[in-house]
Design a protein around this motif. Structure first.
Motif, PDB file in Angstrom:
ATOM      1  N   ALA A  75     -24.700 -43.548 -27.851  1.00  0.00           N
ATOM      2  CA  ALA A  75     -23.809 -44.714 -27.938  1.00  0.00           C
ATOM      3  C   ALA A  75     -22.386 -44.386 -27.492  1.00  0.00           C
ATOM      4  O   ALA A  75     -21.553 -45.287 -27.368  1.00  0.00           O
ATOM      5  CB  ALA A  75     -23.790 -45.239 -29.365  1.00  0.00           C
ATOM      6  N   GLY A  76     -22.113 -43.088 -27.254  1.00  0.00           N
ATOM      7  CA  GLY A  76     -20.785 -42.687 -26.794  1.00  0.00           C
ATOM      8  C   GLY A  76     -19.748 -42.619 -27.897  1.00  0.00           C
ATOM      9  O   GLY A  76     -18.549 -42.665 -27.613  1.00  0.00           O
ATOM     10  N   THR A  77     -20.188 -42.456 -29.135  1.00  0.00           N
ATOM     11  CA  THR A  77     -19.238 -42.458 -30.251  1.00  0.00           C
ATOM     12  C   THR A  77     -19.191 -41.128 -31.003  1.00  0.00           C
ATOM     13  O   THR A  77     -18.490 -41.027 -32.005  1.00  0.00           O
ATOM     14  CB  THR A  77     -19.597 -43.574 -31.255  1.00  0.00           C
ATOM     15  N   HIS A  78     -19.915 -40.131 -30.536  1.00  0.00           N
ATOM     16  CA  HIS A  78     -19.900 -38.851 -31.250  1.00  0.00           C
ATOM     17  C   HIS A  78     -18.674 -38.036 -30.843  1.00  0.00           C
ATOM     18  O   HIS A  78     -18.359 -37.944 -29.653  1.00  0.00           O
ATOM     19  CB  HIS A  78     -21.172 -38.044 -30.965  1.00  0.00           C
ATOM     20  N   PRO A  79     -17.965 -37.431 -31.798  1.00  0.00           N
ATOM     21  CA  PRO A  79     -16.717 -36.724 -31.475  1.00  0.00           C
ATOM     22  C   PRO A  79     -16.908 -35.447 -30.665  1.00  0.00           C
ATOM     23  O   PRO A  79     -15.934 -34.932 -30.103  1.00  0.00           O
ATOM     24  CB  PRO A  79     -16.127 -36.398 -32.862  1.00  0.00           C
ATOM     25  N   ASP A  80     -18.123 -34.918 -30.595  1.00  0.00           N
ATOM     26  CA  ASP A  80     -18.339 -33.662 -29.878  1.00  0.00           C
ATOM     27  C   ASP A  80     -18.777 -33.858 -28.436  1.00  0.00           C
ATOM     28  O   ASP A  80     -19.153 -32.896 -27.764  1.00  0.00           O
ATOM     29  CB  ASP A  80     -19.363 -32.800 -30.631  1.00  0.00           C
ATOM     30  N   VAL A  81     -18.762 -35.093 -27.957  1.00  0.00           N
ATOM     31  CA  VAL A  81     -19.055 -35.371 -26.550  1.00  0.00           C
ATOM     32  C   VAL A  81     -17.807 -35.924 -25.875  1.00  0.00           C
ATOM     33  O   VAL A  81     -17.209 -36.890 -26.357  1.00  0.00           O
ATOM     34  CB  VAL A  81     -20.200 -36.383 -26.383  1.00  0.00           C
ATOM     35  N   THR A  82     -17.427 -35.307 -24.781  1.00  0.00           N
ATOM     36  CA  THR A  82     -16.343 -35.842 -23.949  1.00  0.00           C
ATOM     37  C   THR A  82     -16.942 -36.153 -22.588  1.00  0.00           C
ATOM     38  O   THR A  82     -17.518 -35.278 -21.938  1.00  0.00           O
ATOM     39  CB  THR A  82     -15.197 -34.825 -23.793  1.00  0.00           C
ATOM     40  N   ALA A  83     -16.854 -37.407 -22.179  1.00  0.00           N
ATOM     41  CA  ALA A  83     -17.474 -37.837 -20.925  1.00  0.00           C
ATOM     42  C   ALA A  83     -16.422 -38.347 -19.961  1.00  0.00           C
ATOM     43  O   ALA A  83     -15.469 -39.009 -20.372  1.00  0.00           O
ATOM     44  CB  ALA A  83     -18.503 -38.931 -21.186  1.00  0.00           C
ATOM     45  N   LEU A  84     -16.591 -37.999 -18.703  1.00  0.00           N
ATOM     46  CA  LEU A  84     -15.728 -38.537 -17.657  1.00  0.00           C
ATOM     47  C   LEU A  84     -16.586 -39.355 -16.716  1.00  0.00           C
ATOM     48  O   LEU A  84     -17.412 -38.826 -15.972  1.00  0.00           O
ATOM     49  CB  LEU A  84     -15.017 -37.408 -16.897  1.00  0.00           C
ATOM     50  N   ARG A  85     -16.402 -40.678 -16.802  1.00  0.00           N
ATOM     51  CA  ARG A  85     -17.060 -41.591 -15.866  1.00  0.00           C
ATOM     52  C   ARG A  85     -15.949 -42.209 -15.034  1.00  0.00           C
ATOM     53  O   ARG A  85     -15.053 -42.835 -15.586  1.00  0.00           O
ATOM     54  CB  ARG A  85     -17.795 -42.708 -16.608  1.00  0.00           C
ATOM     55  N   THR A  86     -15.988 -42.025 -13.749  1.00  0.00           N
ATOM     56  CA  THR A  86     -14.917 -42.577 -12.934  1.00  0.00           C
ATOM     57  C   THR A  86     -15.438 -43.685 -12.043  1.00  0.00           C
ATOM     58  O   THR A  86     -16.478 -43.543 -11.399  1.00  0.00           O
ATOM     59  CB  THR A  86     -14.228 -41.488 -12.090  1.00  0.00           C
ATOM     60  N   ASP A  87     -14.725 -44.806 -12.049  1.00  0.00           N
ATOM     61  CA  ASP A  87     -14.999 -45.889 -11.105  1.00  0.00           C
ATOM     62  C   ASP A  87     -13.984 -45.863  -9.981  1.00  0.00           C
ATOM     63  O   ASP A  87     -13.944 -46.757  -9.145  1.00  0.00           O
ATOM     64  CB  ASP A  87     -14.931 -47.245 -11.821  1.00  0.00           C
TER      65      ASP A  87
END
Length: 385
Positions: A75-87
Protein backbone atom coordinates in the motif's frame (compact mmCIF):
# COMPACT_ATOMS: atom_id res chain seq x y z
CA UNK A 1 1.38 -20.90 -24.50
CA UNK A 2 2.50 -20.32 -20.93
CA UNK A 3 0.06 -21.08 -18.15
CA UNK A 4 -0.74 -18.11 -15.93
CA UNK A 5 -0.85 -19.11 -12.27
CA UNK A 6 -1.01 -16.80 -9.30
CA UNK A 7 1.76 -17.30 -6.71
CA UNK A 8 1.16 -16.99 -2.95
CA UNK A 9 0.78 -13.55 -1.41
CA UNK A 10 2.55 -11.08 -1.81
CA UNK A 11 3.53 -12.45 -5.23
CA UNK A 12 -0.04 -12.95 -6.44
CA UNK A 13 -0.06 -9.86 -8.71
CA UNK A 14 3.13 -10.98 -10.52
CA UNK A 15 2.05 -12.84 -13.66
CA UNK A 16 4.09 -14.99 -16.01
CA UNK A 17 7.41 -14.61 -14.12
CA UNK A 18 7.60 -17.88 -12.23
CA UNK A 19 11.40 -18.22 -12.43
CA UNK A 20 12.00 -14.67 -11.18
CA UNK A 21 9.50 -15.11 -8.36
CA UNK A 22 11.19 -18.33 -7.30
CA UNK A 23 14.59 -16.62 -7.20
CA UNK A 24 13.34 -13.74 -5.07
CA UNK A 25 11.26 -15.93 -2.76
CA UNK A 26 14.37 -17.95 -2.03
CA UNK A 27 16.43 -14.80 -1.46
CA UNK A 28 13.88 -13.33 0.95
CA UNK A 29 13.87 -16.53 3.00
CA UNK A 30 17.57 -17.42 2.87
CA UNK A 31 20.22 -14.78 3.75
CA UNK A 32 22.82 -16.80 1.85
CA UNK A 33 20.87 -16.11 -1.36
CA UNK A 34 20.52 -12.39 -0.70
CA UNK A 35 22.28 -9.50 -2.39
CA UNK A 36 22.37 -5.92 -1.10
CA UNK A 37 21.37 -4.54 -4.53
CA UNK A 38 19.26 -5.95 -7.36
CA UNK A 39 18.58 -4.78 -10.89
CA UNK A 40 15.24 -6.04 -12.22
CA UNK A 41 15.09 -5.66 -15.99
CA UNK A 42 12.49 -6.50 -18.57
CA UNK A 43 10.47 -4.98 -21.40
CA UNK A 44 7.87 -2.31 -20.61
CA UNK A 45 4.80 -3.89 -19.07
CA UNK A 46 6.59 -7.05 -17.93
CA UNK A 47 5.89 -6.26 -14.28
CA UNK A 48 9.26 -4.97 -13.03
CA UNK A 49 7.80 -2.63 -10.40
CA UNK A 50 5.13 -5.10 -9.31
CA UNK A 51 7.81 -7.71 -8.71
CA UNK A 52 10.05 -5.20 -6.88
CA UNK A 53 7.32 -4.28 -4.39
CA UNK A 54 6.38 -7.91 -3.82
CA UNK A 55 10.04 -8.61 -3.05
CA UNK A 56 10.18 -5.58 -0.73
CA UNK A 57 7.11 -6.88 1.11
CA UNK A 58 8.66 -10.32 1.56
CA UNK A 59 11.96 -8.82 2.74
CA UNK A 60 10.42 -6.53 5.33
CA UNK A 61 7.78 -8.91 6.69
CA UNK A 62 8.58 -11.22 9.58
CA UNK A 63 8.02 -14.39 7.60
CA UNK A 64 5.42 -15.52 5.05
CA UNK A 65 2.57 -15.36 7.57
CA UNK A 66 3.10 -11.65 8.35
CA UNK A 67 0.45 -10.59 5.86
CA UNK A 68 -0.40 -7.33 7.64
CA UNK A 69 3.14 -5.98 7.15
CA UNK A 70 3.23 -7.12 3.53
CA UNK A 71 -0.06 -5.35 2.79
CA UNK A 72 1.31 -2.20 4.38
CA UNK A 73 4.36 -2.36 2.10
CA UNK A 74 2.24 -2.91 -1.01
CA UNK A 75 0.00 0.00 0.00
CA UNK A 76 3.07 2.26 0.15
CA UNK A 77 2.64 3.12 3.82
CA UNK A 78 5.39 1.11 5.51
CA UNK A 79 8.17 3.29 7.00
CA UNK A 80 10.97 0.94 5.89
CA UNK A 81 10.26 1.34 2.17
CA UNK A 82 11.45 4.39 0.25
CA UNK A 83 10.27 4.46 -3.36
CA UNK A 84 11.18 6.78 -6.19
CA UNK A 85 8.59 6.86 -8.95
CA UNK A 86 9.25 9.60 -11.44
CA UNK A 87 6.82 10.94 -14.01
CA UNK A 88 9.38 13.53 -15.03
CA UNK A 89 11.95 13.37 -17.82
CA UNK A 90 14.86 12.48 -15.55
CA UNK A 91 15.63 11.58 -11.95
CA UNK A 92 17.39 14.58 -10.42
CA UNK A 93 20.56 14.61 -8.35
CA UNK A 94 18.55 16.03 -5.45
CA UNK A 95 16.20 13.03 -5.55
CA UNK A 96 19.13 10.60 -5.73
CA UNK A 97 20.85 12.22 -2.76
CA UNK A 98 17.67 11.97 -0.71
CA UNK A 99 17.53 8.23 -1.48
CA UNK A 100 21.15 7.72 -0.47
CA UNK A 101 20.59 9.58 2.78
CA UNK A 102 17.53 7.47 3.51
CA UNK A 103 19.42 4.24 2.75
CA UNK A 104 21.67 4.74 5.78
CA UNK A 105 18.75 4.69 8.23
CA UNK A 106 18.35 1.41 10.12
CA UNK A 107 15.03 -0.42 9.65
CA UNK A 108 12.45 0.95 12.08
CA UNK A 109 10.01 -1.95 12.12
CA UNK A 110 10.89 -4.61 9.52
CA UNK A 111 13.79 -6.92 8.80
CA UNK A 112 15.26 -4.66 6.11
CA UNK A 113 15.11 -1.13 4.78
CA UNK A 114 14.31 -1.28 1.07
CA UNK A 115 14.98 1.45 -1.52
CA UNK A 116 13.01 1.03 -4.77
CA UNK A 117 13.94 3.04 -7.88
CA UNK A 118 11.28 2.30 -10.49
CA UNK A 119 12.85 4.10 -13.46
CA UNK A 120 16.57 3.77 -12.87
CA UNK A 121 17.15 4.25 -16.60
CA UNK A 122 16.10 7.91 -16.19
CA UNK A 123 19.28 8.76 -14.33
CA UNK A 124 21.95 10.70 -16.21
CA UNK A 125 25.59 9.86 -15.49
CA UNK A 126 26.05 12.47 -12.75
CA UNK A 127 22.96 11.23 -10.94
CA UNK A 128 24.04 7.58 -11.23
CA UNK A 129 27.37 8.46 -9.66
CA UNK A 130 25.53 9.70 -6.57
CA UNK A 131 24.33 6.13 -5.96
CA UNK A 132 27.70 4.47 -6.42
CA UNK A 133 29.05 4.82 -2.90
CA UNK A 134 25.77 3.64 -1.38
CA UNK A 135 25.88 0.59 -3.65
CA UNK A 136 29.57 -0.05 -2.89
CA UNK A 137 29.27 0.24 0.89
CA UNK A 138 25.65 -0.37 1.82
CA UNK A 139 24.44 -0.68 5.40
CA UNK A 140 23.96 -4.27 6.48
CA UNK A 141 20.15 -4.16 6.52
CA UNK A 142 19.50 -2.01 3.43
CA UNK A 143 18.51 -3.48 0.06
CA UNK A 144 18.39 -1.51 -3.19
CA UNK A 145 15.93 -2.56 -5.92
CA UNK A 146 16.53 -0.84 -9.27
CA UNK A 147 14.13 -1.31 -12.19
CA UNK A 148 15.00 -0.63 -15.84
CA UNK A 149 14.18 -1.98 -19.31
CA UNK A 150 17.65 -3.48 -19.75
CA UNK A 151 21.08 -3.65 -18.14
CA UNK A 152 22.44 -1.49 -20.95
CA UNK A 153 20.29 1.41 -19.69
CA UNK A 154 22.55 1.80 -16.65
CA UNK A 155 26.22 2.68 -16.33
CA UNK A 156 28.70 -0.24 -16.18
CA UNK A 157 29.77 0.98 -12.73
CA UNK A 158 26.18 0.53 -11.51
CA UNK A 159 25.73 -2.83 -13.23
CA UNK A 160 28.87 -4.21 -11.61
CA UNK A 161 27.47 -3.55 -8.12
CA UNK A 162 24.07 -5.19 -8.47
CA UNK A 163 22.66 -8.64 -9.04
CA UNK A 164 20.70 -8.63 -12.28
CA UNK A 165 17.40 -10.43 -12.72
CA UNK A 166 15.94 -10.48 -16.23
CA UNK A 167 12.19 -10.92 -16.65
CA UNK A 168 10.66 -12.82 -19.52
CA UNK A 169 8.24 -11.21 -21.93
CA UNK A 170 4.75 -12.62 -21.35
CA UNK A 171 2.77 -14.19 -24.18
CA UNK A 172 -0.19 -12.38 -25.75
CA UNK A 173 -2.51 -15.10 -24.43
CA UNK A 174 -1.14 -14.64 -20.89
CA UNK A 175 -1.65 -10.88 -20.97
CA UNK A 176 -5.12 -11.24 -22.51
CA UNK A 177 -6.18 -13.69 -19.80
CA UNK A 178 -4.89 -11.37 -17.08
CA UNK A 179 -6.62 -8.32 -18.58
CA UNK A 180 -9.89 -10.22 -18.91
CA UNK A 181 -9.70 -11.29 -15.27
CA UNK A 182 -8.83 -7.81 -14.03
CA UNK A 183 -11.23 -5.73 -16.08
CA UNK A 184 -14.01 -8.14 -17.02
CA UNK A 185 -13.82 -7.33 -20.75
CA UNK A 186 -14.67 -10.03 -23.26
CA UNK A 187 -11.94 -12.35 -24.55
CA UNK A 188 -11.81 -10.77 -28.02
CA UNK A 189 -11.29 -7.24 -26.64
CA UNK A 190 -8.66 -8.51 -24.21
CA UNK A 191 -6.80 -10.37 -26.95
CA UNK A 192 -6.83 -7.36 -29.26
CA UNK A 193 -5.61 -5.07 -26.46
CA UNK A 194 -2.79 -7.45 -25.52
CA UNK A 195 -1.75 -7.77 -29.14
CA UNK A 196 -1.87 -4.04 -29.89
CA UNK A 197 0.00 -3.25 -26.66
CA UNK A 198 2.65 -5.79 -27.70
CA UNK A 199 2.21 -7.57 -24.36
CA UNK A 200 2.69 -4.43 -22.26
CA UNK A 201 0.33 -5.19 -19.37
CA UNK A 202 -0.38 -1.60 -18.34
CA UNK A 203 -1.04 -0.40 -21.88
CA UNK A 204 -3.13 -3.48 -22.64
CA UNK A 205 -5.28 -2.72 -19.61
CA UNK A 206 -5.85 0.81 -20.83
CA UNK A 207 -6.67 -0.20 -24.40
CA UNK A 208 -9.07 -2.83 -23.12
CA UNK A 209 -11.15 -0.45 -21.01
CA UNK A 210 -10.72 2.88 -22.84
CA UNK A 211 -12.55 3.01 -26.16
CA UNK A 212 -11.13 6.48 -26.92
CA UNK A 213 -7.57 5.19 -26.53
CA UNK A 214 -8.34 2.36 -28.96
CA UNK A 215 -9.89 4.84 -31.39
CA UNK A 216 -6.91 7.23 -31.23
CA UNK A 217 -4.54 4.37 -31.96
CA UNK A 218 -6.47 3.21 -35.03
CA UNK A 219 -6.91 6.75 -36.35
CA UNK A 220 -3.17 7.47 -36.03
CA UNK A 221 -2.17 4.32 -37.91
CA UNK A 222 -4.71 4.85 -40.70
CA UNK A 223 -3.69 8.50 -41.01
CA UNK A 224 -0.04 7.53 -41.51
CA UNK A 225 -1.03 4.96 -44.12
CA UNK A 226 -2.76 7.81 -45.96
CA UNK A 227 0.29 10.11 -46.14
CA UNK A 228 1.15 10.81 -49.77
CA UNK A 229 3.53 13.75 -49.70
CA UNK A 230 4.90 16.70 -47.75
CA UNK A 231 1.49 18.37 -47.44
CA UNK A 232 -0.26 15.40 -45.88
CA UNK A 233 2.88 14.60 -43.83
CA UNK A 234 2.66 18.02 -42.14
CA UNK A 235 -1.09 17.63 -41.59
CA UNK A 236 -0.84 14.12 -40.12
CA UNK A 237 2.13 15.09 -37.93
CA UNK A 238 -0.03 17.77 -36.38
CA UNK A 239 -2.83 15.27 -35.80
CA UNK A 240 -0.43 12.82 -34.12
CA UNK A 241 0.96 15.49 -31.80
CA UNK A 242 -2.55 16.65 -30.94
CA UNK A 243 -3.69 13.08 -30.24
CA UNK A 244 -0.68 12.50 -27.99
CA UNK A 245 -1.38 15.80 -26.22
CA UNK A 246 -5.02 14.86 -25.64
CA UNK A 247 -3.91 11.46 -24.38
CA UNK A 248 -1.42 13.02 -21.98
CA UNK A 249 -4.03 15.47 -20.66
CA UNK A 250 -6.50 12.66 -20.10
CA UNK A 251 -3.92 10.79 -18.05
CA UNK A 252 -2.72 13.74 -15.96
CA UNK A 253 -5.61 16.20 -15.54
CA UNK A 254 -7.56 14.24 -12.93
CA UNK A 255 -4.40 13.41 -10.98
CA UNK A 256 -3.22 17.04 -11.04
CA UNK A 257 -6.53 18.28 -9.68
CA UNK A 258 -6.55 15.66 -6.93
CA UNK A 259 -2.99 16.55 -5.88
CA UNK A 260 -3.79 20.24 -5.71
CA UNK A 261 -6.95 19.61 -3.70
CA UNK A 262 -5.06 17.34 -1.30
CA UNK A 263 -2.34 19.96 -0.78
CA UNK A 264 -4.88 22.68 -0.05
CA UNK A 265 -6.73 20.44 2.38
CA UNK A 266 -3.48 19.65 4.16
CA UNK A 267 -2.79 23.35 4.81
CA UNK A 268 -6.40 24.05 5.77
CA UNK A 269 -7.64 25.93 2.70
CA UNK A 270 -11.23 25.27 1.66
CA UNK A 271 -12.17 24.69 -2.00
CA UNK A 272 -12.59 27.99 -3.82
CA UNK A 273 -10.78 29.96 -1.13
CA UNK A 274 -7.92 32.24 -2.20
CA UNK A 275 -4.44 30.81 -1.66
CA UNK A 276 -2.61 32.94 0.93
CA UNK A 277 0.94 34.17 0.16
CA UNK A 278 2.48 31.83 2.76
CA UNK A 279 1.26 28.77 0.82
CA UNK A 280 1.88 29.97 -2.73
CA UNK A 281 5.42 28.64 -2.84
CA UNK A 282 4.16 25.12 -2.06
CA UNK A 283 1.46 25.39 -4.72
CA UNK A 284 4.01 26.71 -7.23
CA UNK A 285 6.37 23.81 -6.46
CA UNK A 286 3.54 21.35 -7.02
CA UNK A 287 2.62 23.03 -10.31
CA UNK A 288 6.26 22.88 -11.47
CA UNK A 289 6.37 19.14 -10.76
CA UNK A 290 3.09 18.68 -12.60
CA UNK A 291 4.42 20.55 -15.64
CA UNK A 292 7.48 18.29 -15.72
CA UNK A 293 5.24 15.28 -15.44
CA UNK A 294 3.07 16.61 -18.29
CA UNK A 295 6.18 16.95 -20.45
CA UNK A 296 7.14 13.36 -19.72
CA UNK A 297 3.59 12.17 -20.32
CA UNK A 298 3.49 13.90 -23.71
CA UNK A 299 6.81 12.35 -24.71
CA UNK A 300 5.57 8.96 -23.59
CA UNK A 301 2.40 9.48 -25.60
CA UNK A 302 4.37 10.30 -28.76
CA UNK A 303 6.64 7.34 -28.11
CA UNK A 304 3.59 5.08 -27.87
CA UNK A 305 2.47 6.29 -31.31
CA UNK A 306 5.95 5.53 -32.68
CA UNK A 307 5.85 2.10 -31.05
CA UNK A 308 2.52 1.46 -32.77
CA UNK A 309 4.02 2.57 -36.09
CA UNK A 310 6.93 0.20 -35.58
CA UNK A 311 4.46 -2.62 -35.04
CA UNK A 312 2.66 -1.73 -38.27
CA UNK A 313 5.76 -1.67 -40.45
CA UNK A 314 7.08 -4.74 -38.69
CA UNK A 315 3.89 -6.44 -39.92
CA UNK A 316 4.65 -5.23 -43.44
CA UNK A 317 8.11 -6.83 -43.30
CA UNK A 318 6.56 -10.07 -42.02
CA UNK A 319 4.15 -10.10 -44.97
CA UNK A 320 6.96 -9.33 -47.40
CA UNK A 321 8.78 -12.43 -46.14
CA UNK A 322 5.62 -14.53 -46.31
CA UNK A 323 5.05 -14.63 -42.54
CA UNK A 324 1.51 -13.40 -42.07
CA UNK A 325 0.58 -15.72 -39.21
CA UNK A 326 1.75 -13.55 -36.29
CA UNK A 327 0.68 -10.02 -37.20
CA UNK A 328 0.14 -7.43 -34.47
CA UNK A 329 -2.32 -5.35 -36.48
CA UNK A 330 -4.51 -8.04 -38.02
CA UNK A 331 -7.34 -5.52 -38.43
CA UNK A 332 -5.21 -3.77 -41.09
CA UNK A 333 -4.14 -6.91 -42.90
CA UNK A 334 -5.55 -5.88 -46.31
CA UNK A 335 -3.95 -2.42 -46.24
CA UNK A 336 -0.63 -3.79 -45.02
CA UNK A 337 -0.65 -6.57 -47.61
CA UNK A 338 -1.16 -3.98 -50.34
CA UNK A 339 1.77 -1.98 -48.97
CA UNK A 340 3.93 -5.10 -48.80
CA UNK A 341 3.26 -5.73 -52.49
CA UNK A 342 3.89 -2.10 -53.49
CA UNK A 343 7.16 -1.56 -51.62
CA UNK A 344 10.48 -3.37 -51.71
CA UNK A 345 11.50 -4.76 -48.35
CA UNK A 346 14.48 -2.36 -48.29
CA UNK A 347 12.10 0.59 -48.14
CA UNK A 348 10.19 -0.90 -45.21
CA UNK A 349 13.45 -1.46 -43.33
CA UNK A 350 14.41 2.16 -44.06
CA UNK A 351 11.12 3.26 -42.50
CA UNK A 352 11.70 1.11 -39.41
CA UNK A 353 15.19 2.59 -39.03
CA UNK A 354 13.71 6.09 -39.36
CA UNK A 355 11.18 5.38 -36.63
CA UNK A 356 13.95 4.17 -34.31
CA UNK A 357 16.00 7.28 -35.10
CA UNK A 358 12.99 9.49 -34.36
CA UNK A 359 12.52 7.89 -30.96
CA UNK A 360 16.15 8.58 -30.12
CA UNK A 361 15.87 12.17 -31.38
CA UNK A 362 12.90 12.83 -29.12
CA UNK A 363 14.91 11.62 -26.13
CA UNK A 364 17.48 14.28 -27.09
CA UNK A 365 14.79 16.99 -26.89
CA UNK A 366 14.29 17.49 -30.63
CA UNK A 367 11.05 19.39 -31.29
CA UNK A 368 8.36 16.68 -31.51
CA UNK A 369 6.41 18.20 -34.40
CA UNK A 370 9.50 18.60 -36.59
CA UNK A 371 10.67 15.08 -35.76
CA UNK A 372 7.31 13.54 -36.72
CA UNK A 373 7.06 15.63 -39.88
CA UNK A 374 10.53 14.46 -40.96
CA UNK A 375 9.60 10.85 -40.23
CA UNK A 376 6.39 11.02 -42.27
CA UNK A 377 8.23 12.57 -45.21
CA UNK A 378 10.61 9.60 -45.11
CA UNK A 379 7.68 7.16 -44.95
CA UNK A 380 5.90 8.76 -47.89
CA UNK A 381 8.97 9.16 -50.10
CA UNK A 382 11.10 6.18 -49.15
CA UNK A 383 14.05 8.56 -48.75
CA UNK A 384 15.54 10.31 -45.75
CA UNK A 385 15.15 14.12 -45.90
Amino acid sequence: MTSVQAAPFPWSDVWGQEAAVQTLRQASADPASMSHAWLITGPPGSGRSTLAYAFAAALIADGPDDEATMRQVLAGTHPDVTALRTDKVIITIKEARALVERSYFAPSAGRYRVIVVEDADRMVERTSNVLLKALEEPPEKTVWLLCAPSEADLLPTIRSRVRALRLREPDVADVARLISLRSGVDEATAEQAARHAQRHIGMAQRLAVDEQARSRREQSLRAVLGVRGVGTAVEVAGLIIQAATDDAKALTAERDAAERAALLRTVGIAEGQAVPPAVRSQVSALEDDQKKRATRSLRDGIDRVLTDLQSMYRDVVMLQYGRGDHLINTELRDELAALADAWPVQRTILVLDAIADTRESLERNVAPLLAIESLLVTISSGRTP
